[in-house]
Scaffold this motif. Structure first.
Motif, PDB file in Angstrom:
ATOM      1  N   ILE A 168       0.857  -1.189   0.000  1.00 29.27           N
ATOM      2  CA  ILE A 168       0.000   0.000   0.000  1.00 29.27           C
ATOM      3  C   ILE A 168       0.893   1.239   0.000  1.00 29.27           C
ATOM      4  N   HIS A 172      -1.589   5.488   3.125  1.00 30.15           N
ATOM      5  CA  HIS A 172      -2.844   4.730   3.213  1.00 30.15           C
ATOM      6  C   HIS A 172      -3.284   4.599   4.678  1.00 30.15           C
ATOM      7  N   TRP A 174      -4.184   2.120   6.269  1.00 30.39           N
ATOM      8  CA  TRP A 174      -3.640   0.893   6.879  1.00 30.39           C
ATOM      9  C   TRP A 174      -2.148   1.002   7.187  1.00 30.39           C
ATOM     10  N   GLU A 188     -10.671  -3.182  -0.739  1.00 33.12           N
ATOM     11  CA  GLU A 188      -9.851  -2.194  -1.440  1.00 33.12           C
ATOM     12  C   GLU A 188      -9.757  -2.528  -2.934  1.00 33.12           C
ATOM     13  N   ARG A 189      -9.489  -1.510  -3.734  1.00 39.71           N
ATOM     14  CA  ARG A 189      -9.227  -1.722  -5.163  1.00 39.71           C
ATOM     15  C   ARG A 189      -7.881  -2.438  -5.310  1.00 39.71           C
ATOM     16  N   GLY A 238      -4.816   2.233  -5.781  1.00 38.55           N
ATOM     17  CA  GLY A 238      -5.159   0.879  -5.385  1.00 38.55           C
ATOM     18  C   GLY A 238      -4.044   0.258  -4.565  1.00 38.55           C
TER      19      GLY A 238
END
Length: 323
Positions: A168, A172, A174, A188-189, A238
């Motif tokens: 990621i 992000h 996360w 998620e994408r 993404g």
């Protein structure tokens, strides 16, 4: 005569003169003529010809076994003659894309510093092409990722367990975490390699084995290279699942964050392929031993080129002092 044997072997294995002509870069009439000359010389018909291709006759099968043996003997003779010559040493090396792009450069840079008298000729290709070249002794050592084809003349040694991780961008939500669960992936994408890619195949097989329905994944882009995927992910378009080796440097630079798959880590083997009928030279064993030295290999892969030069010089000094 060796050329005639190579043509015969190619036709016997492909069972098709058209495919053999492409493989050998020869015209079909030339191949047919060489086969006919061999059959005339030995007084036997080696192939049954049909509209679908050719198959070996009983005499052809006997001849094929002897041709393989003769070509192996000639190949080994060439290797020994080259080794006996006073010349710069050369290793023919093949690698699949991820290894060729993210592992091999550091390894070769390190070896150029520690063993400057050894040269490498490198081919980057898919697993099938590398495997075939090893079997035909066009490549001395092949390095591949993922599943390994089985063949009696193929020696396979694993040298690394490559973890596939969720990658990621560093901004992000996360990014403060170290892992995620499989159940969170569909939220998620997802950006992936194209259908048919080895990395994607390993990812899909692993996720499916762990009970995740692949139809649940929100795949928004399929791209033809790891570098393209990294650029898209860094732009925040993404997340992806790729080799941890390919993002090691960007993670250190805080561009990406890699997350382990919490309940089901995914690993794939990186393997060394050699021809079981060939004996490795001292230089080839040097490379293979480096790949098996996990501590040294990890150290080499984690450094940039300037650090590699310092590291190589230090190792050479340590070796000199120990003598």
């Amino acid at each position: 005569m060796e050329q005639h044997f190579l043509v015969f072997k190619a036709v016997a294995e492909t069972k098709n003169i058209t495919l053999s002509s492409k493989k050998l870069h020869m015209s079909q009439p030339s191949i047919s003529l060489q086969i006919q000359n061999l059959e005339n010389q030995y007084g036997a018909r080696f192939f049954d010809r049909t509209n679908k291709g050719v198959t070996l006759t009983k005499e052809g099968e006997i001849f094929y076994a002897h041709v393989r043996s003769v070509l192996d003997i000639l190949s080994n003779a060439k290797e020994q003659i080259c080794a006996a010559k006073d010349q710069r040493r050369l290793i023919y090396l093949g690698a699949t894309l991820t290894i060729g792009e993210y592992i091999l450069p550091n390894i070769l840079a390190f070896l150029y510093k520690t063993h400057p008298d050894v040269d490498f000729k490198v081919k980057i290709a898919n697993t099938e092409s590398i495997t075939q070249d090893v079997l035909e002794k066009k490549i001395h050592i092949g390095l591949i990722e993922g599943p390994v084809p089985r063949h009696k003349d193929l020696k396979v040694e694993n040298f690394w367990e490559d973890e596939l991780v969720v990658v990621i961008p560093d901004f992000h939500p996360w990014a403060s975490r170290d892992s995620i669960t499989l159940a969170e992936l569909p939220l998620e994408r997802l950006v992936t390699r194209e259908d048919g890619s080895g990395t994607r195949k390993v990812m899909e097989m692993a996720l499916k084995e762990r009970g995740l329905d692949l139809d649940q994944l929100n795949v928004t882009m399929e791209l033809g290279s790891t570098q393209a995927i990294k650029q898209v992910v860094s732009a925040g378009l993404g997340i992806t699942i790729i080799s941890s080796l390919t993002v090691r440097r960007e993670c250190d630079q805080k561009i990406f964050k890699s997350l382990k798959i919490q309940d089901a880590p995914v690993y794939r083997p990186l393997s060394i392929l050699t021809n079981a009928q060939s004996t490795q030279t001292k230089d080839e064993r040097l490379l293979i031993n480096l790949l098996h030295d996990h501590e040294l290999l990890s150290d080499v892969l984690s450094k940039d080129y300037n650090e590699l030069e310092e590291h190589a010089n230090r190792l050479q000094l340590d070796h000199h002092n120990s003598e």
